[in-house]
Structures are given as structure tokens and as C-alpha cells.
Motif scaffolding. Structure first.
Motif, mmCIF file in Angstrom:
data_model
loop_
_atom_site.group_PDB
_atom_site.id
_atom_site.type_symbol
_atom_site.label_atom_id
_atom_site.label_comp_id
_atom_site.label_asym_id
_atom_site.label_seq_id
_atom_site.Cartn_x
_atom_site.Cartn_y
_atom_site.Cartn_z
ATOM 1 N N LEU A 4 0.844 -1.188 0.000
ATOM 2 C CA LEU A 4 0.000 0.000 0.000
ATOM 3 C C LEU A 4 0.884 1.244 0.000
ATOM 4 C CD1 LEU A 4 -2.450 -1.160 2.820
ATOM 5 C CD2 LEU A 4 -2.876 -1.243 0.363
ATOM 6 N N ARG A 34 -10.664 -1.667 2.787
ATOM 7 C CA ARG A 34 -9.638 -0.633 2.932
ATOM 8 C C ARG A 34 -10.036 0.325 4.043
ATOM 9 N NH1 ARG A 34 -7.557 -3.653 0.174
ATOM 10 N NH2 ARG A 34 -6.650 -3.410 -1.912
ATOM 11 N N CYS A 96 -3.027 4.130 5.298
ATOM 12 C CA CYS A 96 -3.982 3.278 4.602
ATOM 13 C C CYS A 96 -3.781 1.844 5.092
ATOM 14 C CB CYS A 96 -3.733 3.372 3.107
ATOM 15 S SG CYS A 96 -4.767 2.318 2.089
ATOM 16 N N ALA A 98 -5.317 -2.476 4.744
ATOM 17 C CA ALA A 98 -6.078 -3.465 3.981
ATOM 18 C C ALA A 98 -6.351 -4.687 4.841
ATOM 19 C CB ALA A 98 -5.314 -3.876 2.729
#
Length: 122
Positions: A4, A34, A96, A98
């Protein structure tokens, strides 16, 4: 493995806007959810927003509801965080994340980006 990479951070005046991007690569199909989190020095990383694969489900922290919008473009493997009406309290490193499933709990996310700095001046 999922990689990411966040981008779009910077310096903005209070009341301004920024759009963060999170580009994913690798086995992204295994980690469809996400999330965006943020962290300031001396504080725990806190949840900001999350989105599922289709975009049909989104979660927001109370502090950003009505100002931030999370969205995604699956063709580009990219998730966005549109941030409007920024104030100095939004200053942080934004990360970010995931995971297979959408959640607001930061400890449950499997993969993380390196972060991008957002600074809001008063």
C-alpha cells in the motif's frame, strides 16, 4: 502480500481540502476492505474511515463525519479519502490499511502503508 502506498498529503490552511490516495498492489483480491487511520505523536493510531470492496458499506469516525469521504476505484486498485473543512486537529500522519473484512478496530487490519503527513495550519 499486499503493498500500500499513500500519497496526497501536504500542508493546507484551516478550512481547506486535500485528497489522499492509497494505491494497492500484490494479492489485493485477498484483502478487499480498505481503511484510513491517523496518528499524532504520543497518541494511538485512530480510526478515520473504512470501505468494503463494492463501496456499499462505509464507516466514519464521528470526528470526520460530514467532512471526509472515502471512495474507491477498483479498476485502479486505489482508495481515496476526500478531506474537506480541515482543521488543525486533523493534523496527523494518515495511514492506509487493507484487510479481508471491514472493521473500525485498528488492531485487526493486516497490511499498512507507510503513511502520508497532513498538516493543517490555523
Amino acid at each position: 502480500q499486499v503493498q500500500l502506498v499513500e500519497s496526497g498529503g501536504g500542508l493546507v490552511q484551516a478550512g481547506g481540502s486535500l485528497r489522499l490516495s492509497c494505491a494497492a498492489s500484490g494479492r489485493t483480491f485477498s484483502m478487499p476492505a480498505r481503511g484510513w487511520f491517523r496518528q499524532t505523536p504520543g497518541k494511538e493510531r485512530e480510526f478515520v474511515a473504512a470501505i468494503n470492496w463494492s463501496g456499499s458499506t462505509t464507516y466514519y469516525a464521528d470526528s470526520v463525519k460530514g467532512r471526509f469521504t472515502i471512495s474507491r476505484d477498483n479498476a485502479k486498485n486505489t482508495v481515496y479519502l476526500q478531506m474537506n473543512s480541515l482543521n488543525p486537529e486533523d493534523t496527523a500522519v494518515y495511514y492506509c490499511a487493507a484487510d479481508p473484512q471491514i472493521t473500525t478496530k485498528q488492531g485487526l487490519w493486516d497490511y499498512w502503508g507507510q503513511g502520508t503527513q497532513v498538516t493543517v495550519s490555523s
